[in-house]
Scaffold this active site. Structure first.
Site: not given
Length: 436
Positions: A52, A101
């Site tokens: 999301c 990351h």
């Protein structure tokens, strides 16, 4: 030779929900997208991460520049979106930064809710899907499994998870701005997934009077309603149930809105002015944004929760610093392994080449000397030349191993150029023929 990892994506840091939902990969779309990804000429391996709060593609191939140029166009084409529409939201990480990351995402350091556990499960599921269709290989297999172990270390060695402010608790904070109490309120959960369940549990903890659960699969609605002492409602009865709800939590993604402005307008007419709060946790969104324009209706989406969560980050700052140090150390370890994939073949190739030269020169010498050498003399020549080769190669190979494992790929490339390894081998053989 290059195995540099490239990551291209967007997240809640760079793109609002209306942009993220345009490139979200719905269930059933990831597998064909993965097959299309690794079919591209620039890509050897790939994994798609779609949640999301983020859509990211990790890939590696022979040319990092080619991979980085391919991925934005791939994302845009998969969703029929103009590349220019995404350009301002996309970020690109290469090599070490891409690995860092991914590790931070797995450890929930890049999440809207720092320390939340859901992202790790999502990463595992999406990596497993990539592996099942053959899209991930040796490099991304190692990278993702390392990210899972990093997340485990962060959770066990820091208190960051224990202090996390959940999406559910943020939703409750928003609800408190509308309702002064929950005991006489009815909550409706649309979508029985993990995020919706967390929000429902938080609302129940506040004393919410009644909880109704709607899901496209009624069996799942019944299962969750049973766990939460709620009421399961068939999906086709949503319209009749909606007027009863004071607070509606949407966690059911899809390519169409579950609730439209017309649906809520009709429900509000039956409610006779009583306010309704809707919190949309889904991406793509479950509720039509225009609902917020109706009188007495308050609609919040996933991005609206970020302001509530940001106010509670201070208590976790010191734990996050410890977690970042763990990530950095693990990035070093992985990058040494990754660079070692190039070091070892180069070392083997260099030794093999020198050995071939040694054998060729001995054969040439013995051919010229005729039969005048006995077996003992021949063995002495073998030992002497091997010793010379080993002594000459010892320092270069040791330095290559040390520098190469320290991510100094310049040394690897220098050796390959100076000794004409790989692409230069044919030209080198031509030179050897001329010398002969």
């Amino acid at each position: 030779m290059s195995r540099e990892i490239v990551l291209v994506g967007l997240s809640h840091h760079t793109a609002p929900v209306e942009v993220r939902e345009r490139v979200a990969f719905e269930n059933g779309r990831v597998e064909p997208a993965l097959r299309g990804l690794v079919a591209l000429p620039a890509i050897d391996e790939g994994v798609i991460v779609s949640t999301c709060n983020r859509v990211e593609v990790l890939a590696c191939g022979p040319s990092a520049d080619a991979v980085a140029a391919t991925l934005p166009a791939f994302l845009a084409a998969e969703h029929g979106v103009a590349a220019e529409a995404l350009a301002g939201s996309l970020y690109t990480y290469r090599g070490r930064e891409a690995v860092r990351h991914l590790f931070r995402v797995a450890a929930s350091l890049d999440s809207m809710v720092v320390g939340e556990p859901q992202i790790l499960g999502q990463l595992k599921d999406q990596y497993a899907l990539a592996a099942s269709v053959g899209a991930s290989g040796r490099v991304l297999h190692r990278c993702f499994h390392k990210s899972f172990s990093v997340a485990k270390r962060v959770r066990s060695e820091t208190g960051i998870a224990a202090r996390a402010v959940s999406v559910g608790s943020a939703a409750v904070e928003l609800a408190k701005e509308i309702f002064d109490r929950f005991q006489d309120k009815t909550a409706l959960l649309i979508g029985a997934g993990a995020m919706g369940e967390l929000a429902a549990r938080q609302l129940l903890a506040q004393g919410t009077g009644t909880l109704m659960v709607v899901n496209r699969t009624f069996e799942r609605a019944s299962e969750l309603a049973g766990q939460l002492d709620g009421i399961a409602v068939p999906f086709d009865k949503l319209g009749r149930t909606l007027p009863l709800a004071d607070l509606v939590v949407g966690a059911a993604g899809g390519d169409r809105y579950v609730l439209t402005t017309s649906d809520v307008h009709d429900a509000m007419r039956e409610r006779r002015g009583r306010p309704m709060l809707l919190i949309d946790l889904a991406v793509p969104r479950s509720f039509e944004p225009a609902i917020n324009g109706l009188d007495g209706v308050y609609l919040y989406d996933i991005d609206d929760l970020e302001g509530v969560i940001a106010e509670n980050k201070g208590a976790r700052a010191s734990e996050a610093e410890v977690a970042e140090r763990i990530v950095e150390g693990e990035v070093d370890t992985f990058c040494r392994w990754l660079d070692g994939l190039d070091v070892v073949p180069t070392m083997v190739e260099l030794r093999d080449k020198i050995e071939r030269i040694r054998e060729a020169e001995i054969a040439r010498y013995l051919s010229a000397a005729g039969t005048g050498l006995d077996a003992r003399q021949r063995e002495g020549i073998e030992r002497l030349t091997r010793t010379i080769v080993n002594k000459i190669l010892h320092a270069p190979l040791s330095e290559l191993r040390r520098q190469g494992m320290a991510t100094e790929t310049l040394y690897i490339e220098a050796v390959r150029v100076l000794f004409r390894l790989g692409a230069g081998a044919a030209a080198d053989r031509d030179d050897d023929d001329e010398d002969a």
